[in-house]
Design a protein around this motif. Sequence first.
Motif, PDB file in Angstrom:
ATOM      1  N   ALA A   1       0.755  -1.206  -0.014  1.00  0.00           N
ATOM      2  CA  ALA A   1       0.113  -0.223   0.098  1.00  0.00           C
ATOM      3  C   ALA A   1       0.703   1.337  -0.021  1.00  0.00           C
ATOM      4  CB  ALA A   1      -1.049   0.429   1.669  1.00  0.00           C
ATOM      5  N   TYR A   2       1.920   1.264   0.472  1.00  0.00           N
ATOM      6  CA  TYR A   2       2.995   2.807   0.533  1.00  0.00           C
ATOM      7  C   TYR A   2       3.671   2.704  -0.417  1.00  0.00           C
ATOM      8  CZ  TYR A   2       1.067   1.905   5.172  1.00  0.00           C
ATOM      9  OH  TYR A   2       0.834   2.103   6.087  1.00  0.00           O
ATOM     10  N   ASP A   3       3.500   1.694  -1.969  1.00  0.00           N
ATOM     11  CA  ASP A   3       5.180   1.747  -2.607  1.00  0.00           C
ATOM     12  C   ASP A   3       5.201   3.470  -3.464  1.00  0.00           C
ATOM     13  OD1 ASP A   3       5.145  -0.942  -2.319  1.00  0.00           O
ATOM     14  OD2 ASP A   3       4.114  -1.565  -4.495  1.00  0.00           O
ATOM     15  N   ASN A   4       3.964   3.760  -3.962  1.00  0.00           N
ATOM     16  CA  ASN A   4       4.350   5.320  -4.068  1.00  0.00           C
ATOM     17  C   ASN A   4       4.592   6.332  -3.501  1.00  0.00           C
ATOM     18  OD1 ASN A   4       3.707   6.216  -6.596  1.00  0.00           O
ATOM     19  ND2 ASN A   4       1.911   7.530  -5.422  1.00  0.00           N
ATOM     20  N   VAL A   5       4.559   5.958  -1.971  1.00  0.00           N
ATOM     21  CA  VAL A   5       4.552   7.121  -0.816  1.00  0.00           C
ATOM     22  C   VAL A   5       6.425   6.722  -0.132  1.00  0.00           C
ATOM     23  CG1 VAL A   5       2.464   7.588  -0.228  1.00  0.00           C
ATOM     24  CG2 VAL A   5       3.222   6.748   1.107  1.00  0.00           C
ATOM     25  N   LEU A   6       7.241   5.392  -0.696  1.00  0.00           N
ATOM     26  CA  LEU A   6       8.251   4.855   0.130  1.00  0.00           C
ATOM     27  C   LEU A   6       9.270   4.753  -1.197  1.00  0.00           C
ATOM     28  CD1 LEU A   6       9.663   4.861   2.884  1.00  0.00           C
ATOM     29  CD2 LEU A   6       8.215   2.035   3.042  1.00  0.00           C
ATOM     30  N   GLY A   7       9.728   5.256  -0.878  1.00  0.00           N
ATOM     31  CA  GLY A   7      11.140   5.005  -1.645  1.00  0.00           C
ATOM     32  C   GLY A   7      12.524   5.310  -1.832  1.00  0.00           C
ATOM     33  N   VAL A   8      13.734   5.253  -2.682  1.00  0.00           N
ATOM     34  CA  VAL A   8      15.186   4.983  -2.389  1.00  0.00           C
ATOM     35  C   VAL A   8      15.237   6.072  -2.980  1.00  0.00           C
ATOM     36  CG1 VAL A   8      17.525   4.474  -2.825  1.00  0.00           C
ATOM     37  CG2 VAL A   8      15.368   2.815  -2.782  1.00  0.00           C
ATOM     38  N   ASN A   9      16.436   7.553  -1.838  1.00  0.00           N
ATOM     39  CA  ASN A   9      17.080   8.940  -2.327  1.00  0.00           C
ATOM     40  C   ASN A   9      18.706   7.680  -2.756  1.00  0.00           C
ATOM     41  OD1 ASN A   9      17.257  11.155  -2.681  1.00  0.00           O
ATOM     42  ND2 ASN A   9      19.341  10.484  -1.023  1.00  0.00           N
ATOM     43  N   TYR A  10      18.406   7.514  -3.943  1.00  0.00           N
ATOM     44  CA  TYR A  10      19.692   6.778  -4.776  1.00  0.00           C
ATOM     45  C   TYR A  10      20.822   8.355  -5.223  1.00  0.00           C
ATOM     46  CZ  TYR A  10      22.164   4.420  -8.201  1.00  0.00           C
ATOM     47  OH  TYR A  10      23.087   3.501  -9.017  1.00  0.00           O
TER      48      TYR A  10
ATOM     49  N   PHE B   1      30.640   0.210  -5.782  1.00  0.00           N
ATOM     50  CA  PHE B   1      31.729  -0.321  -6.209  1.00  0.00           C
ATOM     51  C   PHE B   1      29.867  -0.983  -7.694  1.00  0.00           C
ATOM     52  CE2 PHE B   1      35.559  -0.189  -4.099  1.00  0.00           C
ATOM     53  CZ  PHE B   1      36.381  -0.798  -4.799  1.00  0.00           C
ATOM     54  N   GLU B   2      29.076  -0.818  -6.980  1.00  0.00           N
ATOM     55  CA  GLU B   2      28.273  -0.902  -8.039  1.00  0.00           C
ATOM     56  C   GLU B   2      28.089   0.182  -9.406  1.00  0.00           C
ATOM     57  OE1 GLU B   2      24.182  -1.936  -6.676  1.00  0.00           O
ATOM     58  OE2 GLU B   2      25.038  -1.909  -4.264  1.00  0.00           O
ATOM     59  N   SER B   3      27.290  -0.930 -10.039  1.00  0.00           N
ATOM     60  CA  SER B   3      27.113  -0.180 -11.592  1.00  0.00           C
ATOM     61  C   SER B   3      25.367   1.420 -11.798  1.00  0.00           C
ATOM     62  CB  SER B   3      27.071  -1.213 -12.696  1.00  0.00           C
ATOM     63  OG  SER B   3      26.392  -1.749 -12.883  1.00  0.00           O
ATOM     64  N   ALA B   4      25.783   2.112 -12.368  1.00  0.00           N
ATOM     65  CA  ALA B   4      24.166   2.786 -11.696  1.00  0.00           C
ATOM     66  C   ALA B   4      23.103   2.071 -12.481  1.00  0.00           C
ATOM     67  CB  ALA B   4      24.215   4.055 -12.216  1.00  0.00           C
ATOM     68  N   LYS B   5      23.816   1.328 -13.524  1.00  0.00           N
ATOM     69  CA  LYS B   5      22.531   0.240 -14.463  1.00  0.00           C
ATOM     70  C   LYS B   5      21.721  -0.613 -13.507  1.00  0.00           C
ATOM     71  CE  LYS B   5      22.015  -1.945 -19.240  1.00  0.00           C
ATOM     72  NZ  LYS B   5      22.496  -2.423 -20.499  1.00  0.00           N
ATOM     73  N   ASP B   6      22.980  -1.414 -13.383  1.00  0.00           N
ATOM     74  CA  ASP B   6      22.410  -2.692 -12.921  1.00  0.00           C
ATOM     75  C   ASP B   6      21.697  -2.232 -11.489  1.00  0.00           C
ATOM     76  OD1 ASP B   6      23.632  -4.310 -14.016  1.00  0.00           O
ATOM     77  OD2 ASP B   6      25.687  -4.499 -13.089  1.00  0.00           O
ATOM     78  N   ALA B   7      22.002  -1.153 -10.372  1.00  0.00           N
ATOM     79  CA  ALA B   7      21.456  -1.264  -8.920  1.00  0.00           C
ATOM     80  C   ALA B   7      20.196  -0.524  -9.736  1.00  0.00           C
ATOM     81  CB  ALA B   7      22.050   0.303  -8.675  1.00  0.00           C
ATOM     82  N   LEU B   8      20.130   0.622 -10.476  1.00  0.00           N
ATOM     83  CA  LEU B   8      18.496   0.948 -10.907  1.00  0.00           C
ATOM     84  C   LEU B   8      17.506   0.261 -11.583  1.00  0.00           C
ATOM     85  CD1 LEU B   8      20.131   4.621 -12.122  1.00  0.00           C
ATOM     86  CD2 LEU B   8      18.539   4.519 -10.041  1.00  0.00           C
ATOM     87  N   THR B   9      18.049  -0.516 -12.409  1.00  0.00           N
ATOM     88  CA  THR B   9      17.379  -1.955 -13.016  1.00  0.00           C
ATOM     89  C   THR B   9      16.370  -2.531 -11.819  1.00  0.00           C
ATOM     90  OG1 THR B   9      18.736  -1.927 -15.100  1.00  0.00           O
ATOM     91  CG2 THR B   9      17.132  -3.587 -14.841  1.00  0.00           C
ATOM     92  N   ALA B  10      17.520  -3.019 -10.912  1.00  0.00           N
ATOM     93  CA  ALA B  10      17.192  -3.828 -10.020  1.00  0.00           C
ATOM     94  C   ALA B  10      15.862  -3.358  -9.280  1.00  0.00           C
ATOM     95  CB  ALA B  10      17.830  -4.574  -8.900  1.00  0.00           C
ATOM     96  N   LEU B  11      16.348  -2.133  -9.127  1.00  0.00           N
ATOM     97  CA  LEU B  11      15.201  -1.435  -8.074  1.00  0.00           C
ATOM     98  C   LEU B  11      13.584  -1.233  -8.790  1.00  0.00           C
ATOM     99  CD1 LEU B  11      17.735   1.350  -6.437  1.00  0.00           C
ATOM    100  CD2 LEU B  11      16.725  -0.468  -5.080  1.00  0.00           C
ATOM    101  N   GLN B  12      13.839  -0.504 -10.039  1.00  0.00           N
ATOM    102  CA  GLN B  12      13.194  -0.842 -11.132  1.00  0.00           C
ATOM    103  C   GLN B  12      11.929  -1.828 -11.066  1.00  0.00           C
ATOM    104  OE1 GLN B  12      15.219   1.420 -14.453  1.00  0.00           O
ATOM    105  NE2 GLN B  12      12.578   2.361 -14.023  1.00  0.00           N
ATOM    106  N   ASN B  13      13.013  -2.933 -11.649  1.00  0.00           N
ATOM    107  CA  ASN B  13      12.548  -4.794 -11.101  1.00  0.00           C
ATOM    108  C   ASN B  13      11.578  -4.476  -9.816  1.00  0.00           C
ATOM    109  OD1 ASN B  13      13.325  -4.603 -13.707  1.00  0.00           O
ATOM    110  ND2 ASN B  13      15.164  -6.152 -13.090  1.00  0.00           N
ATOM    111  N   LYS B  14      11.900  -4.662  -8.938  1.00  0.00           N
ATOM    112  CA  LYS B  14      11.297  -4.835  -7.643  1.00  0.00           C
ATOM    113  C   LYS B  14       9.914  -4.015  -7.531  1.00  0.00           C
ATOM    114  CE  LYS B  14      12.345  -7.526  -4.879  1.00  0.00           C
ATOM    115  NZ  LYS B  14      11.536  -9.185  -4.310  1.00  0.00           N
ATOM    116  N   ASN B  15       9.954  -2.474  -8.426  1.00  0.00           N
ATOM    117  CA  ASN B  15       8.770  -2.032  -8.333  1.00  0.00           C
ATOM    118  C   ASN B  15       9.217  -1.129  -6.901  1.00  0.00           C
ATOM    119  OD1 ASN B  15       6.640  -0.421  -9.306  1.00  0.00           O
ATOM    120  ND2 ASN B  15       5.133  -1.546  -7.833  1.00  0.00           N
TER     121      ASN B  15
END
Length: 390
Positions: A209-218, A227-241
Motif C-alpha cells: 500500500a505504501y509503494d507510491n509514498v516510500l522509495g529510495v533516495n539514490y 562498486f555498483e553500476s548505475a545500470k544494474d542498481a537502478l534496474t534492480a530497484l525498478q524491477n522490484k517496483n
Amino acid sequence: MELNEGIHLAYCTNIHRGEGWAETFQTLKDYTLRVRDKVCSDRPYAIGLRLGHLAALELNESRSDNLKIFREWLDKNNCYVFTVNGFPYGQFHGARVKEQVYRPDWTDQSRVDYTNLLFDILVKLLPPGIAGSVSTLPGSFKEFISDDGAQGDTIIENVSKSADHIVKLIEKTGSDLHLGLEPEPLGWFENTAETIDFFDRFRASKGNAYDNVLGVNYDTCHLAVEFESAKDALTALQNKNIRISKIHLSSALRLSPDHHSLKALKEFEDDVYLHQVIAKSNDGSLRRYRDLPDALDARAEYGEIEDQEWRVHFHIPLHSVPGNHFNDTRDHIEDTLALLSSDPSICKHLEMETYTWEVLPSDMQSGDVVEQLVKEYEWTLERMKGIGLV
C-alpha cells in the motif's frame, strides 16, 4: 529549476551552516540567491532545502510568522522548494558529526515526528502540480543494530507511521509526496541488495500500500563507493517496483592505494564527517572500513595487502578533477543521467549534494562556495544538455 520531461534540479543547502531557522534563512539570502542570479535568473529557481530539527520547529511555529514570511520571500524571488533533506537531524557543520548523523535513527519516535514535521512544512511550500520529496537515513547505522529482528521490526513500524502521515497529507492536499530512504556505506542497508531486502521485509509486514509514498533516495556517490553500476542498481530497484524518490548527484574519491596516494589521502581526514572506505582486492572481494583513519591505519599495519582500488565516501565537487594520485566517480553520475535520458520516468527529483565545502583540501575549493555551486551547475547542465534533458 525545471528541466525537460518535468525534471527538477536543485543544489542541497546542507552545504551551508544553519541549525536554527534564522541562520538557515540567512544562508538562503546570502548564498542561494547569488547562485540563482548566476544560473537561473530568468525563470523559477528550485531550492533543495535542508531543515534540521530546530529549524523545522521554528519555521513551523504557530505563534510566529516565519512560514508566512518564507513563502512571501520565495514568491518575491521567483524561487520554490520541492525537496527537503531530512537525513541530518541535528548539527551538521562545525563540530563532530561522524556516526551521530544517524541519531536519532528510525528506532526512535523522534525521527518519526521530525520527518512528519518536514512533510507538514513541505506541503505548505509546494507550488501547485509539483511533487514533494523528503530524504532520510537508511533506517539506522549498522553499529547501532544489536538485535536485527527486534530493532528492524521497530524501524519498519516507525517508517510505516510516517508513510501513514504522508498518505493523509496526500488525501488532504492532492499532492504527490514521497519519502526516500538513502542507502549509504555502513548504513543498516547500504547497497542495492540490502535495500531490496529491506523493502521485501517491509512489504512482508505492511503490504504494497505504501509503494507510491516510500522509495529510495539514490545517491550516486554512495552506490559508486559500493562498486555498483548505475545500470544494474537502478534496474534492480525498478524491477522490484521500488520508487526512486530522488537522485543525489554526488561524486566520491577513488584511488589505487600506493604509497604516494595514501600519503596524499591524509589531507582528506577531518574530525567532522564519517568517510567510510571500501577496498576492492585483486580477487574482487570488498573490505569495509568505518572511517578514513581506520583504513589508513589498517593499511599501515597490514602493508602487504594488495588492493586494486579504494573508494572513499568523501563528496567532492562535481566539476573538480581531484588529481594528485586521485580519480573520482563521475562516471556513475553520467551513467545515471544516461539512464534517466532513456527513461525520464525513473525519477523527477535531482539534487546536487556536495556538503563538504568546509573540509575540502584548499586546492579543491573554487573561490568561494557560490563559485563552487555555479561550477557544479554548469557541469551538470552541460551533461544534461548533451543527452537532451536540458
